[in-house]
Design a protein around this motif. Sequence first.
Motif, PDB file in Angstrom:
ATOM      1  N   ASP A 143       1.144  -1.148  -0.228  1.00  0.00           N
ATOM      2  CA  ASP A 143       0.102  -0.178  -0.121  1.00  0.00           C
ATOM      3  C   ASP A 143       0.726   1.052  -0.300  1.00  0.00           C
ATOM      4  O   ASP A 143       1.802   1.488   0.904  1.00  0.00           O
ATOM      5  N   PRO A 144       0.832   2.215  -0.777  1.00  0.00           N
ATOM      6  CA  PRO A 144       1.754   3.541  -0.665  1.00  0.00           C
ATOM      7  C   PRO A 144       1.418   3.711  -0.057  1.00  0.00           C
ATOM      8  O   PRO A 144       2.048   5.289   0.165  1.00  0.00           O
ATOM      9  N   THR A 145       0.546   4.559   0.740  1.00  0.00           N
ATOM     10  CA  THR A 145       0.051   4.852   1.886  1.00  0.00           C
ATOM     11  C   THR A 145       0.178   4.744   3.150  1.00  0.00           C
ATOM     12  O   THR A 145       0.209   5.268   4.614  1.00  0.00           O
ATOM     13  N   TYR A 146       1.227   3.712   3.450  1.00  0.00           N
ATOM     14  CA  TYR A 146       1.552   2.298   4.682  1.00  0.00           C
ATOM     15  C   TYR A 146       3.517   3.275   4.992  1.00  0.00           C
ATOM     16  O   TYR A 146       4.152   3.204   5.522  1.00  0.00           O
ATOM     17  N   ALA A 147       3.250   4.726   4.678  1.00  0.00           N
ATOM     18  CA  ALA A 147       4.356   5.517   5.282  1.00  0.00           C
ATOM     19  C   ALA A 147       4.850   5.607   6.661  1.00  0.00           C
ATOM     20  O   ALA A 147       6.239   5.477   6.604  1.00  0.00           O
TER      21      ALA A 147
ATOM     22  N   MET B  88       3.502  15.405   3.352  1.00  0.00           N
ATOM     23  CA  MET B  88       3.441  14.335   4.737  1.00  0.00           C
ATOM     24  C   MET B  88       1.759  13.508   5.044  1.00  0.00           C
ATOM     25  O   MET B  88       1.515  12.213   5.161  1.00  0.00           O
ATOM     26  N   ALA B  89       1.261  14.653   4.552  1.00  0.00           N
ATOM     27  CA  ALA B  89      -0.944  14.100   5.004  1.00  0.00           C
ATOM     28  C   ALA B  89      -0.825  12.915   3.468  1.00  0.00           C
ATOM     29  O   ALA B  89      -1.471  12.240   3.981  1.00  0.00           O
ATOM     30  N   ALA B  90       0.000  14.137   2.300  1.00  0.00           N
ATOM     31  CA  ALA B  90      -0.547  13.233   0.648  1.00  0.00           C
ATOM     32  C   ALA B  90       0.049  12.237   0.350  1.00  0.00           C
ATOM     33  O   ALA B  90      -0.529  10.812   0.445  1.00  0.00           O
TER      34      ALA B  90
ATOM     35  N   ALA C  57      -4.119  15.465  11.572  1.00  0.00           N
ATOM     36  CA  ALA C  57      -3.487  16.114  11.266  1.00  0.00           C
ATOM     37  C   ALA C  57      -2.410  16.963  11.179  1.00  0.00           C
ATOM     38  O   ALA C  57      -2.225  18.511  10.830  1.00  0.00           O
ATOM     39  N   GLN C  58      -1.578  16.253   9.994  1.00  0.00           N
ATOM     40  CA  GLN C  58      -0.976  16.491   9.322  1.00  0.00           C
ATOM     41  C   GLN C  58      -1.328  18.091   8.581  1.00  0.00           C
ATOM     42  O   GLN C  58      -0.435  18.500   8.238  1.00  0.00           O
TER      43      GLN C  58
END
Length: 426
Positions: free
Chosen positions: A44-48, A418-420, A394-395
């Motif tokens: 998942d590309p959002t698993y930052a 960061m949120a993106a 929050a970001q």
Amino acid sequence: MIPPLQHWIYSDAGRLGDGGYAQVYRCRNAAVSTDEYAVKVLDDPTYANTFEREVRALKILRDCPAVPKLIDYGRNAEKKLCIITDLVPGVRLDKHIRRNGPLSYDSTLALIEQSLIVLAYSHSKGLLHKDIKASNVLMDEDRFTLMDWGVGELVGNGRSETIRANQDSVAPECYHGEHGFAVDFYSLGWLAVYALTDRLPYDFLAIREQDYRLVAHCLQRPVLPADIPAPLRSLIYSWIGKKAAERLVGYSLPALLAAAQGYEPDFSAYMNLRQIQREFSYIHLAARHGIPYAQYQFALRLLKQGFTDEAVFWLQKARDAGFVLATDRLSRIFVKRGGKDRIRAEALMQEAAYGGNVSAQLRLGMSFLHALERDVEQAGTWLRLAADNGLARAQYELGRLLQNELGKPDEALIYLAMAAERGYPK
């Protein structure tokens, strides 16, 4: 911000394996070397947050033996999160045991000894692995490498309410919102049992229900297979004990074996499987026995069924035990009720925020923005706490605040990015 990753080439033909959330391939980069490396590609590309935890851990462990060496990291051309490490030879320990049977006693001692070397280094840096299991160990003859630090955490103040999805070796104190160096020894004890006997903890092979794992770790009497030799048997019994303070914590195997000699565990206060299976609900059993994580999870299920008052009862129990997730949830319930309960909700929100709950920190920050007497500085302080702990909303909110009211457009761009990266749609 996560940097772009360039010039690393991999394909399905070079696939090495997979895990719970990533695929691993052989890869090359002519600009770096002619050697082959390993690339871990997150599904998942959002698993930052997971990505950043593992990168941080590998940076901390850069000089540690028996851990993959971090080479590079970032997003590839397809925007996937990638971590490049050296290519460690070997096969996953769980696969080796499935194909060839349990390890010999000497090989198991080698596994433990090399794991202790890794733990000595990581614990000296305040870093816990928190997911030691056979599928996270690579075996190359009698050389073992401890992989997958994506759920690793800094010990901090000893409080943590994160529970790994796979709960085969989660230490009992984790269900009380606590962690420390002893959690890794608990997992190491069960890894040693599996390596020697091909047996999972308790009755996990027969009972697949997730709630049973929680009950077993916290309430069931452990019984080791009879064929584990005495010197190691006593040490393992110490490591899989229910109380963290009573586990032997040390990094020299000979010293640990000597200290454990003659150790006689007393698990008489705990239940056997037959007693546990008489209960109508594993999660209710654990909640009644005062395990905050179980009380919190049981309350969430009651809320889904519409039993709000009963849920509040169990959330209050968990909150009294210091379980901050329960405090945050209570706050949300009382906000919805309104009236006199709103004052109580605000007090609980502040309690949860000061306790480190990122959701409460976000809501407290927003409350300062929406109050009759707005306090932008206080709002920024609380939003920054939640943002720096990886909460995407929050970001985003902090980015807007920095851009529109605090006059810091460059810093705003960082937080919005960061949120993106975490998939926040706005």
